[in-house]
Design a protein around this motif. Structure first.
Motif: not given
Length: 444
Positions: A213-221, A225-227, A361-371
């Motif tokens: 799985t891959c995803y759009l990270e909101p804050s790349s180290p 920025q997004t990556m 679910t883990g990915v979703l809660k990481h990228i969108d904690p407030g759902l």
């Protein structure tokens, strides 16, 4: 059935796995010890759906390679203009580019030759390259092969930059109008293809022979920025393994690695089912007093066999009976035994779905904690597409987990996204780098 109890995960267990997965993501991004590799793609955004142009794509993910030209039409529409698939080995034609005796330069020149067959003379093509093997990516168009997998052993490629090898092959064939722009893997391609048509798509996944799985990270180290991040999530190992899982792992080529994939991926679920059935036979819970050799030979049971067991809706499980007679050489079976077989297959497949749902679910809660936002998970692969009930059950679990947020997440079949996604990636890079697009070149 007590022997299968370990395959039945509660919602609490699913959420616990999701939490461990989310922590593994955070640790991996921070450079801490993690079984998730969290590899940067160096693609800093998703497509807008308005990209236009004609692009060339190579999809190299196994012993069959695809080349295609794709027209991005804007307004979230695209069409494939030319497409060709070819094997890297063909006994009838007398070639095999997958052996240690074959040089990497010959392999890439062969691929370049196949690309040439679909090109329009005089037209310029930015190129996107999907390369779905373990690679160390250091730039948007720089990826060094770490190790061959999937039966390929071509020499002189491991440790080398595959984009550079392809560029040299193009130069040898004087294909100067093909301009390599980007290297991605198949999960990234799947995500990009879905995102071109769906602005809510921000997770891409393969649920087939393998899993990732891959995803759009909101804050790349790397940039803050997004990556897009390729997690190599099949390697996640903080999972409740049964004795059957441990047996499969012990017998595998790489014990202790790819644990999630071994518990959920299409390459392994047939073997896991076989190990369970073998144990049931040894305990005289099935097919006493005789036994079928097929259940004692590793990897003789495939995911397709599980699909057949699950798809039989007849009262007496007639198709299961036929499968036992023709494939397993068991001339007669009791209905109770056929039900047991189906129960085993159901347990293995259901747990596969639950584990995959936990990681999502883990990915979703990481990228969108407030759902707060809608999300689409783009999925390609034979399990999600063809295994009876797989997609529906996956959606049902996610819907139940996020029951307080109707419409929060949906999954979408994105077939062959790795090819079209490479073309879309090339378009994004063209825009990011400010290079003149091929539309402008063609009009000049």
């Amino acid at each position: 059935m007590q022997a299968l109890a370990g395959f039945m995960l509660s919602e609490t267990q699913i959420l616990e796995i999701a939490g461990r997965f989310q922590k593994a993501m955070t640790d991996g991004l921070a450079g801490k010890s993690s079984t998730l590799k969290m590899l940067p793609s160096f693609l800093t955004k998703l497509p807008t759906g308005q990209e236009k142009g004609v692009y060339l794509a190579v999809d190299f993910g196994g012993t069959n390679v695809r080349v295609l030209t794709v027209e991005l039409q804007g307004n979230r529409a695209y069409r494939t203009l030319q497409r060709r698939s070819f094997p890297l080995r063909d006994r009838e034609k007398g070639y095999d580019f997958t052996t240690p005796e074959t040089a990497g330069s010959d392999l890439f020149q062969f691929i370049a030759g196949q690309m040439e067959t679909i090109l329009v003379p005089g037209q310029t093509y930015p190129l996107g390259f999907t390369f779905s093997f373990p690679s160390r990516q250091t730039g948007v168009n720089r990826a060094a092969l770490i190790k061959w997998t999937k039966e390929i052993q071509t020499s002189g490629v491991e440790g080398r930059d595959v984009a550079e090898l392809l560029q040299k092959a193009l130069a040898v064939r004087n294909l100067t109008r093909v301009m390599p722009r980007v290297v991605i893997n198949d999960t990234v391609g799947t995500l990009l293809t879905a995102a071109y048509g769906d602005r809510h798509a921000d997770i891409g996944s393969i649920c087939g022979t393998g899993h990732n799985t891959c995803y759009l990270e909101p804050s790349s180290p790397i940039t803050g920025q997004t990556m897009i991040i390729n997690m190599e999530s099949g390697n996640f190992n903080e999972l409740p393994a049964t004795a059957y899982d441990l047996e499969l792992d012990r017998q595998s080529q790489l014990p202790g690695e790819q644990c999630l994939e071994k518990m959920a991926g299409g390459q392994y679920i047939g073997e896991l089912t076989r190990i369970i059935i073998q144990d049931f036979i040894n305990k005289k819970l099935l097919f006493a007093p005789g036994r079928s050799e097929i259940f004692f030979i590793p990897y003789q049971i495939k995911a397709e066999d599980l699909a057949r067991l699950l798809d039989d809706k007849s009262p007496d499980l007639a198709d299961v009976s036929h499968w036992l007679k023709t494939t397993c050489q068991i001339p007669s079976s009791r209905l109770e035994e056929r039900i047991t077989l189906r129960n085993i297959a159901t347990a293995v497949i259901t747990r596969s779905i639950q584990l995959i749902a936990a990681t999502y679910t883990g990915v979703l809660k990481h990228i969108d904690p407030g759902l707060k936002h809608r999300h689409t998970i783009a999925i390609d692969g034979s399990l999600y597409e063809l295994m009876p009930g797989y997609a529906d059950k996956l959606n049902s679990i996610l819907k139940n987990i996020f029951k307080d947020k109707p419409g929060f997440v949906t999954t979408k079949l994105t077939k062959d996204g790795s090819g079209v996604g490479a073309a879309i990636a090339a378009a994004i890079v063209e825009e990011q780098t400010g290079r003149t697009s091929n539309i402008a070149i063609l009009k000049s």
